[in-house]
Design a protein around this motif. Structure first.
Motif, PDB file in Angstrom:
ATOM      1  N   GLN A 133       0.835  -1.200   0.000  1.00 17.75           N
ATOM      2  CA  GLN A 133       0.000   0.000   0.000  1.00 17.75           C
ATOM      3  C   GLN A 133       0.873   1.254   0.000  1.00 17.75           C
ATOM      4  O   GLN A 133       0.563   2.233  -0.700  1.00 17.75           O
ATOM      5  N   ARG A 134       1.973   1.225   0.766  1.00 18.01           N
ATOM      6  CA  ARG A 134       2.884   2.373   0.783  1.00 18.01           C
ATOM      7  C   ARG A 134       3.484   2.603  -0.591  1.00 18.01           C
ATOM      8  O   ARG A 134       3.650   3.748  -1.032  1.00 18.01           O
ATOM      9  N   ALA A 135       3.831   1.509  -1.285  1.00 19.02           N
ATOM     10  CA  ALA A 135       4.421   1.629  -2.621  1.00 19.02           C
ATOM     11  C   ALA A 135       3.432   2.288  -3.588  1.00 19.02           C
ATOM     12  O   ALA A 135       3.809   3.142  -4.399  1.00 19.02           O
ATOM     13  N   VAL A 136       2.161   1.911  -3.481  1.00 20.69           N
ATOM     14  CA  VAL A 136       1.138   2.487  -4.352  1.00 20.69           C
ATOM     15  C   VAL A 136       0.921   3.959  -4.008  1.00 20.69           C
ATOM     16  O   VAL A 136       0.839   4.819  -4.892  1.00 20.69           O
ATOM     17  N   ARG A 137       0.841   4.275  -2.718  1.00 16.92           N
ATOM     18  CA  ARG A 137       0.635   5.669  -2.310  1.00 16.92           C
ATOM     19  C   ARG A 137       1.823   6.534  -2.717  1.00 16.92           C
ATOM     20  O   ARG A 137       1.652   7.688  -3.120  1.00 16.92           O
ATOM     21  N   THR A 138       3.038   5.987  -2.609  1.00 19.40           N
ATOM     22  CA  THR A 138       4.233   6.724  -3.025  1.00 19.40           C
ATOM     23  C   THR A 138       4.211   6.982  -4.524  1.00 19.40           C
ATOM     24  O   THR A 138       4.580   8.064  -4.996  1.00 19.40           O
ATOM     25  N   ALA A 139       3.751   5.990  -5.290  1.00 18.62           N
ATOM     26  CA  ALA A 139       3.638   6.150  -6.739  1.00 18.62           C
ATOM     27  C   ALA A 139       2.635   7.256  -7.077  1.00 18.62           C
ATOM     28  O   ALA A 139       2.893   8.104  -7.939  1.00 18.62           O
ATOM     29  N   ILE A 140       1.497   7.251  -6.405  1.00 16.32           N
ATOM     30  CA  ILE A 140       0.476   8.272  -6.643  1.00 16.32           C
ATOM     31  C   ILE A 140       1.029   9.659  -6.312  1.00 16.32           C
ATOM     32  O   ILE A 140       0.798  10.625  -7.057  1.00 16.32           O
ATOM     33  N   ALA A 141       1.767   9.755  -5.223  1.00 15.98           N
ATOM     34  CA  ALA A 141       2.334  11.047  -4.818  1.00 15.98           C
ATOM     35  C   ALA A 141       3.311  11.568  -5.863  1.00 15.98           C
ATOM     36  O   ALA A 141       3.335  12.764  -6.184  1.00 15.98           O
ATOM     37  N   ARG A 142       4.124  10.675  -6.441  1.00 15.96           N
ATOM     38  CA  ARG A 142       5.074  11.111  -7.473  1.00 15.96           C
ATOM     39  C   ARG A 142       4.341  11.612  -8.711  1.00 15.96           C
ATOM     40  O   ARG A 142       4.685  12.653  -9.266  1.00 15.96           O
ATOM     41  N   LEU A 143       3.333  10.882  -9.138  1.00 20.02           N
ATOM     42  CA  LEU A 143       2.598  11.273 -10.333  1.00 20.02           C
ATOM     43  C   LEU A 143       1.841  12.576 -10.109  1.00 20.02           C
ATOM     44  O   LEU A 143       1.653  13.359 -11.051  1.00 20.02           O
ATOM     45  N   ASP A 144       1.445  12.831  -8.883  1.00 22.57           N
ATOM     46  CA  ASP A 144       0.809  14.101  -8.529  1.00 22.57           C
ATOM     47  C   ASP A 144       1.830  15.233  -8.637  1.00 22.57           C
ATOM     48  O   ASP A 144       1.542  16.297  -9.209  1.00 22.57           O
ATOM     49  N   ARG A 145       3.029  15.022  -8.113  1.00 20.35           N
ATOM     50  CA  ARG A 145       4.074  16.050  -8.187  1.00 20.35           C
ATOM     51  C   ARG A 145       4.430  16.373  -9.632  1.00 20.35           C
ATOM     52  O   ARG A 145       4.734  17.524  -9.967  1.00 20.35           O
ATOM     53  N   GLU A 146       4.394  15.381 -10.486  1.00 21.27           N
ATOM     54  CA  GLU A 146       4.799  15.572 -11.871  1.00 21.27           C
ATOM     55  C   GLU A 146       3.684  16.155 -12.740  1.00 21.27           C
ATOM     56  O   GLU A 146       3.895  16.443 -13.915  1.00 21.27           O
ATOM     57  N   GLY A 147       2.495  16.311 -12.173  1.00 19.04           N
ATOM     58  CA  GLY A 147       1.405  16.919 -12.912  1.00 19.04           C
ATOM     59  C   GLY A 147       0.600  15.959 -13.766  1.00 19.04           C
ATOM     60  O   GLY A 147      -0.258  16.382 -14.542  1.00 19.04           O
ATOM     61  N   ILE A 148       0.862  14.663 -13.626  1.00 21.26           N
ATOM     62  CA  ILE A 148       0.117  13.667 -14.394  1.00 21.26           C
ATOM     63  C   ILE A 148      -1.286  13.527 -13.829  1.00 21.26           C
ATOM     64  O   ILE A 148      -2.263  13.325 -14.570  1.00 21.26           O
ATOM     65  N   ILE A 149      -1.400  13.634 -12.522  1.00 19.68           N
ATOM     66  CA  ILE A 149      -2.695  13.697 -11.860  1.00 19.68           C
ATOM     67  C   ILE A 149      -2.688  14.915 -10.942  1.00 19.68           C
ATOM     68  O   ILE A 149      -1.623  15.430 -10.584  1.00 19.68           O
ATOM     69  N   GLU A 150      -3.870  15.375 -10.581  1.00 21.27           N
ATOM     70  CA  GLU A 150      -3.983  16.543  -9.699  1.00 21.27           C
ATOM     71  C   GLU A 150      -5.021  16.250  -8.624  1.00 21.27           C
ATOM     72  O   GLU A 150      -6.156  15.878  -8.935  1.00 21.27           O
ATOM     73  N   GLU A 151      -4.612  16.419  -7.377  1.00 22.41           N
ATOM     74  CA  GLU A 151      -5.541  16.161  -6.272  1.00 22.41           C
ATOM     75  C   GLU A 151      -6.505  17.334  -6.146  1.00 22.41           C
ATOM     76  O   GLU A 151      -6.105  18.453  -5.820  1.00 22.41           O
ATOM     77  N   GLU A 152      -7.777  17.085  -6.401  1.00 21.78           N
ATOM     78  CA  GLU A 152      -8.802  18.130  -6.323  1.00 21.78           C
ATOM     79  C   GLU A 152      -9.403  18.223  -4.928  1.00 21.78           C
ATOM     80  O   GLU A 152      -9.790  19.291  -4.474  1.00 21.78           O
ATOM     81  N   SER A 153      -9.533  17.088  -4.281  1.00 25.58           N
ATOM     82  CA  SER A 153      -9.964  17.027  -2.884  1.00 25.58           C
ATOM     83  C   SER A 153      -9.240  15.836  -2.276  1.00 25.58           C
ATOM     84  O   SER A 153      -8.622  15.046  -2.996  1.00 25.58           O
ATOM     85  N   GLU A 154      -9.293  15.711  -0.973  1.00 20.86           N
ATOM     86  CA  GLU A 154      -8.510  14.674  -0.320  1.00 20.86           C
ATOM     87  C   GLU A 154      -8.831  13.281  -0.884  1.00 20.86           C
ATOM     88  O   GLU A 154      -9.969  12.808  -0.804  1.00 20.86           O
ATOM     89  N   GLY A 155      -7.803  12.657  -1.470  1.00 21.71           N
ATOM     90  CA  GLY A 155      -7.957  11.303  -1.979  1.00 21.71           C
ATOM     91  C   GLY A 155      -8.632  11.194  -3.329  1.00 21.71           C
ATOM     92  O   GLY A 155      -8.824  10.079  -3.830  1.00 21.71           O
ATOM     93  N   ARG A 156      -8.982  12.317  -3.953  1.00 17.40           N
ATOM     94  CA  ARG A 156      -9.631  12.281  -5.269  1.00 17.40           C
ATOM     95  C   ARG A 156      -8.785  13.073  -6.276  1.00 17.40           C
ATOM     96  O   ARG A 156      -8.441  14.233  -6.028  1.00 17.40           O
ATOM     97  N   TYR A 157      -8.489  12.435  -7.409  1.00 14.42           N
ATOM     98  CA  TYR A 157      -7.563  13.014  -8.372  1.00 14.42           C
ATOM     99  C   TYR A 157      -8.187  13.140  -9.754  1.00 14.42           C
ATOM    100  O   TYR A 157      -8.956  12.277 -10.190  1.00 14.42           O
ATOM    101  N   ARG A 158      -7.828  14.220 -10.423  1.00 15.06           N
ATOM    102  CA  ARG A 158      -8.177  14.377 -11.832  1.00 15.06           C
ATOM    103  C   ARG A 158      -6.987  13.908 -12.666  1.00 15.06           C
ATOM    104  O   ARG A 158      -5.848  14.285 -12.405  1.00 15.06           O
ATOM    105  N   ILE A 159      -7.248  13.082 -13.675  1.00 16.80           N
ATOM    106  CA  ILE A 159      -6.193  12.577 -14.542  1.00 16.80           C
ATOM    107  C   ILE A 159      -6.016  13.564 -15.689  1.00 16.80           C
ATOM    108  O   ILE A 159      -6.951  13.826 -16.446  1.00 16.80           O
ATOM    109  N   GLY A 160      -4.819  14.110 -15.821  1.00 22.10           N
ATOM    110  CA  GLY A 160      -4.565  15.094 -16.853  1.00 22.10           C
ATOM    111  C   GLY A 160      -4.143  14.466 -18.173  1.00 22.10           C
ATOM    112  O   GLY A 160      -3.800  13.280 -18.245  1.00 22.10           O
ATOM    113  N   PRO A 161      -4.128  15.249 -19.256  1.00 26.71           N
ATOM    114  CA  PRO A 161      -3.756  14.742 -20.587  1.00 26.71           C
ATOM    115  C   PRO A 161      -2.309  14.290 -20.683  1.00 26.71           C
ATOM    116  O   PRO A 161      -1.943  13.613 -21.644  1.00 26.71           O
ATOM    117  N   LEU A 162      -1.501  14.643 -19.687  1.00 21.50           N
ATOM    118  CA  LEU A 162      -0.110  14.179 -19.677  1.00 21.50           C
ATOM    119  C   LEU A 162      -0.012  12.658 -19.710  1.00 21.50           C
ATOM    120  O   LEU A 162       0.973  12.097 -20.185  1.00 21.50           O
TER     121      LEU A 162
END
Length: 242
Positions: free
Chosen positions: A145-174
Motif C-alpha cells: 500500500q505504501r508503494a502504491v501511495r508513493t507512486a500516486i504522490a510522485r505522479l501528482d508532483r509531476e502533474g500527471i494527476i492533480e488532487e482536487e480534494s482529499e484522496g480524489r484526483y483528476r487525470i490530466g492529458p499528460l
C-alpha cells in the motif's frame, strides 16, 4: 555590467532576456512545462520558441511542444551518425508506478472515449486495483500500500494527476504522453497473460496471486515506462543527469 547595461551578471555573454532564460532553465529543470499551471512561462515559450529550441539543440536536446495538450517537454537526441553526449538520464518508473500509470491510462481512455470532459479516480480504487498485481512475496500488504501511495504522490508532483480534494484526483492529458496507447496495450496484454498463468495449476497456479507481477520477472515489458520522452505519444520523461 557597467560597460554592458544588458548584462545580467559579471561576464555575461548571453543574449536572451532574463525572463526567457528562466523559461529555458525551467525546461531543463522540469520534466514538463504545463500551459495550465504555468501560463506566463507557456506564453514566453511560444513567443521565443525558436530561440529556446536553438539553445537546447546546442546541447543535443530536442524541444517538443504539444499545443493540443498544452504541454512542452525535452527529449535526448540520439543518433547513429553523430557522436552525441548524453545529457538527460533515462530512468525507468518503478513497478508500482508503472502499474498505477496503466490503471490511470485505462480510466482516462475509457472516460474520454465515452465523452466525459475529465477523468477522475479515488485513491482507494487505484489502490484496490493495483494491489491485485502484487504477489505475497512482494512484502506485507502495508508495504504494498505504501508503494502504491508513493507512486500516486510522485505522479501528482509531476502533474500527471492533480488532487482536487482529499484522496480524489483528476487525470490530466499528460497521461497520454507518459504512456502511449501502444505501450498500454502491451502492458495490458502482459498482465492478462499473467492472469492466465496464475489460473493454471502448477508453480504459478492458483497458489500464486492472480495477475501477480514479480519484481524480478524478466518478461515484464521494460517496466512499461521509462524516464525519457521520445515523442508526442512518448512513454517517458526527461530529467537532467545529476
Amino acid at each position: 555590467m557597467e560597460n554592458d547595461p544588458d548584462a545580467l551578471f559579471a561576464g555575461d555573454r548571453g543574449i536572451l532576456d532574463a525572463d526567457v532564460r528562466r523559461v529555458l532553465v525551467r525546461i531543463l529543470q522540469r520534466r514538463f512545462l504545463l500551459a495550465e499551471s504555468s501560463p506566463a512561462e507557456w506564453k514566453l515559450l511560444l513567443e521565443h520558441q525558436q530561440m529556446i529550441e536553438s539553445r537546447l539543440n546546442d546541447l543535443f536536446v530536442r524541444l517538443v511542444v504539444d499545443h493540443s495538450r498544452g504541454v512542452a517537454y525535452k527529449e535526448q537526441v540520439r543518433s547513429d551518425e553523430v557522436d552525441v553526449p548524453i545529457l538527460l538520464k533515462d530512468e525507468a518508473y518503478s513497478r508500482a508506478e508503472t502499474l498505477v500509470l496503466v490503471y490511470l491510462r485505462t480510466v482516462f481512455q475509457r472516460e474520454t472515449t465515452a465523452g466525459t470532459a475529465s477523468a477522475r479516480v479515488d485513491v482507494e480504487e487505484v489502490e484496490q486495483t493495483v494491489l491485485t498485481y502484487f504477489a505475497e512475496t512482494d512484502g506485507t500488504r502495508a508495504s504494498q500500500q505504501r508503494a502504491v501511495r508513493t507512486a500516486i504522490a510522485r505522479l501528482d508532483r509531476e502533474g500527471i494527476i492533480e488532487e482536487e480534494s482529499e484522496g480524489r484526483y483528476r487525470i490530466g492529458p499528460l497521461i497520454e504522453i507518459v504512456l502511449s496507447a501502444e505501450t498500454l496495450r502491451e502492458l495490458q496484454t502482459w498482465l492478462e497473460e499473467q492472469t492466465r498463468d496464475a489460473a493454471t495449476p502448477g508453480p504459478h497456479g492458483p497458489g500464486a496471486s492472480a495477475s501477480a507481477v514479480s519484481a524480478g520477472d524478466p518478461e515484464m515489458p521494460a517496466s512499461g515506462v521509462s524516464d525519457q520522452p521520445t515523442g508526442s505519444d512518448a512513454t517517458s520523461q526527461g530529467g537532467l543527469l545529476s
